[in-house]
Scaffold this motif. Structure first.
Motif, PDB file in Angstrom:
ATOM      1  N   UNK A  92      42.174  43.869  57.797  1.00  8.87           N
ATOM      2  CA  UNK A  92      40.762  43.653  58.119  1.00  8.87           C
ATOM      3  C   UNK A  92      40.283  42.263  57.704  1.00  8.87           C
ATOM      4  N   UNK A  93      40.807  41.774  56.585  1.00 10.00           N
ATOM      5  CA  UNK A  93      40.380  40.465  56.071  1.00 10.00           C
ATOM      6  C   UNK A  93      41.606  39.665  55.636  1.00 10.00           C
ATOM      7  N   UNK A  94      42.428  39.242  56.609  1.00  8.93           N
ATOM      8  CA  UNK A  94      43.700  38.587  56.261  1.00  8.93           C
ATOM      9  C   UNK A  94      43.555  37.304  55.446  1.00  8.93           C
ATOM     10  N   UNK A  95      42.577  36.494  55.750  1.00  7.88           N
ATOM     11  CA  UNK A  95      42.392  35.229  55.020  1.00  7.88           C
ATOM     12  C   UNK A  95      42.027  35.514  53.560  1.00  7.88           C
ATOM     13  N   UNK A  96      41.117  36.455  53.358  1.00  5.91           N
ATOM     14  CA  UNK A  96      40.707  36.815  52.003  1.00  5.91           C
ATOM     15  C   UNK A  96      41.869  37.483  51.262  1.00  5.91           C
ATOM     16  N   UNK A  97      42.613  38.344  51.950  1.00 12.69           N
ATOM     17  CA  UNK A  97      43.789  38.983  51.362  1.00 12.69           C
ATOM     18  C   UNK A  97      44.775  37.932  50.845  1.00 12.69           C
ATOM     19  N   UNK A  98      45.106  36.980  51.686  1.00 10.19           N
ATOM     20  CA  UNK A  98      46.056  35.930  51.295  1.00 10.19           C
ATOM     21  C   UNK A  98      45.496  35.129  50.127  1.00 10.19           C
ATOM     22  N   UNK A  99      44.216  34.788  50.197  1.00 11.60           N
ATOM     23  CA  UNK A  99      43.588  34.009  49.126  1.00 11.60           C
ATOM     24  C   UNK A  99      43.623  34.739  47.794  1.00 11.60           C
ATOM     25  N   UNK A 100      43.395  36.047  47.833  1.00 12.00           N
ATOM     26  CA  UNK A 100      43.325  36.815  46.597  1.00 12.00           C
ATOM     27  C   UNK A 100      44.678  37.239  46.053  1.00 12.00           C
ATOM     28  N   UNK A 101      45.563  37.687  46.926  1.00  9.10           N
ATOM     29  CA  UNK A 101      46.780  38.333  46.454  1.00  9.10           C
ATOM     30  C   UNK A 101      48.062  37.523  46.632  1.00  9.10           C
ATOM     31  N   UNK A 102      48.041  36.523  47.480  1.00  2.00           N
ATOM     32  CA  UNK A 102      49.265  35.772  47.763  1.00  2.00           C
ATOM     33  C   UNK A 102      49.202  34.358  47.197  1.00  2.00           C
ATOM     34  N   UNK A 103      48.123  33.674  47.451  1.00  5.87           N
ATOM     35  CA  UNK A 103      47.976  32.264  47.091  1.00  5.87           C
ATOM     36  C   UNK A 103      47.713  32.102  45.590  1.00  5.87           C
ATOM     37  N   UNK A 104      48.642  31.476  44.901  1.00  8.94           N
ATOM     38  CA  UNK A 104      48.493  31.292  43.450  1.00  8.94           C
ATOM     39  C   UNK A 104      47.307  30.390  43.114  1.00  8.94           C
ATOM     40  N   UNK A 105      46.923  29.484  44.020  1.00  5.51           N
ATOM     41  CA  UNK A 105      45.735  28.665  43.740  1.00  5.51           C
ATOM     42  C   UNK A 105      44.467  29.498  43.886  1.00  5.51           C
ATOM     43  N   UNK A 106      44.616  30.679  44.422  1.00  2.00           N
ATOM     44  CA  UNK A 106      43.483  31.594  44.558  1.00  2.00           C
ATOM     45  C   UNK A 106      43.496  32.618  43.456  1.00  2.00           C
ATOM     46  N   UNK A 107      43.516  33.880  43.856  1.00  2.82           N
ATOM     47  CA  UNK A 107      43.504  34.977  42.886  1.00  2.82           C
ATOM     48  C   UNK A 107      44.843  35.167  42.215  1.00  2.82           C
ATOM     49  N   UNK A 108      45.921  35.119  43.014  1.00  2.00           N
ATOM     50  CA  UNK A 108      47.289  35.220  42.546  1.00  2.00           C
ATOM     51  C   UNK A 108      47.521  36.062  41.312  1.00  2.00           C
ATOM     52  N   UNK A 109      47.816  35.424  40.212  1.00  4.48           N
ATOM     53  CA  UNK A 109      48.170  36.092  38.967  1.00  4.48           C
ATOM     54  C   UNK A 109      47.026  36.951  38.436  1.00  4.48           C
ATOM     55  N   UNK A 110      45.814  36.452  38.518  1.00  2.00           N
ATOM     56  CA  UNK A 110      44.670  37.231  38.016  1.00  2.00           C
ATOM     57  C   UNK A 110      44.523  38.522  38.811  1.00  2.00           C
ATOM     58  N   UNK A 111      44.655  38.457  40.130  1.00  6.09           N
ATOM     59  CA  UNK A 111      44.551  39.663  40.945  1.00  6.09           C
ATOM     60  C   UNK A 111      45.697  40.614  40.641  1.00  6.09           C
ATOM     61  N   UNK A 112      46.869  40.075  40.402  1.00  5.81           N
ATOM     62  CA  UNK A 112      48.004  40.923  40.036  1.00  5.81           C
ATOM     63  C   UNK A 112      47.680  41.669  38.740  1.00  5.81           C
ATOM     64  N   UNK A 113      47.155  40.958  37.758  1.00  2.00           N
ATOM     65  CA  UNK A 113      46.850  41.572  36.456  1.00  2.00           C
ATOM     66  C   UNK A 113      45.762  42.643  36.563  1.00  2.00           C
ATOM     67  N   UNK A 114      44.668  42.349  37.254  1.00  2.00           N
ATOM     68  CA  UNK A 114      43.605  43.348  37.361  1.00  2.00           C
ATOM     69  C   UNK A 114      44.040  44.504  38.257  1.00  2.00           C
TER      70      UNK A 114
END
Length: 185
Positions: A92-114
């Motif tokens: 539904x939100x591929x750009x936001x998904x990539x930004x949060x869960x894939x891109x380390x300059x984005x959410x990356x590690x923090x999203x993994x932890x939460x």
């Protein structure tokens, strides 16, 4: 005394819209301010720095995901449902998904932890998994994370187009396999 025009919530909303459209690659004070149509001053009056804004934004997004996206029921198995919801979000939100869960300059590690903390909460609520030892829970998280991120990424790129039942089967096979491997250890 002048009333504050650009509130913390307004700045977060503008930052969210920017990230949703462009990802974290262009996440600068100047670009957030441009989105709002103002200078960068209101941002720095409300947030210590851009990292503070980014961390706050990620926390807000994850709270919303937990309440509105990940909590949806499909199968009656909370773990499978969370996995399905993660994949649905990626579609539904591929750009936001990539930004949060894939891109380390984005959410990356923090999203993994939460996400891992949330995963543990979900697992502990489900009678099927609640008595698993911590190492099983960690293995289950990592294994399902790899599986569903792979499925989500392949679907987002158009390489695979499984139906809902196939997705459920992939997730359940992954869960069963991870639990079986860990039992044998």
């Amino acid at each position: 005394m002048r009333r504050k025009v650009y509130t913390r919530d307004y700045i977060l909303k503008s930052a969210y819209e920017l990230v949703e459209k462009e990802g974290f690659g262009n996440f600068t004070a100047r670009n957030v301010a441009k989105k709002m149509g103002v200078s960068t001053q209101p941002i720095y009056l409300e947030f210590e720095n851009m990292q503070d804004l980014k961390d706050t934004l990620i926390d807000e997004i994850f709270t919303e995901l937990k309440q509105k996206v990940f909590a949806q029921e499909h199968t009656g198995n909370k773990l499978v449902d969370v996995c399905i919801n993660y994949i649905d979000f990626s579609q539904k939100k591929p750009k936001l998904f990539i930004s949060l869960f894939i891109d380390e300059s984005g959410g990356g590690k923090k999203m993994y932890d939460v996400s891992y903390q949330y995963f543990k909460e979900v697992v502990k609520e489900d009678p099927t998994y609640k008595d698993l030892p911590a190492d099983f829970i960690e293995a289950l998280h990592d294994g399902t994370w790899i599986t569903i991120t792979g499925v989500a990424s392949l679907m987002a790129s158009g390489f695979i187009t499984p139906n809902r039942q196939q997705i459920v089967e992939i997730i359940q096979h992954s869960i069963d396999g991870i639990l079986e491997i860990n039992k044998q250890k």
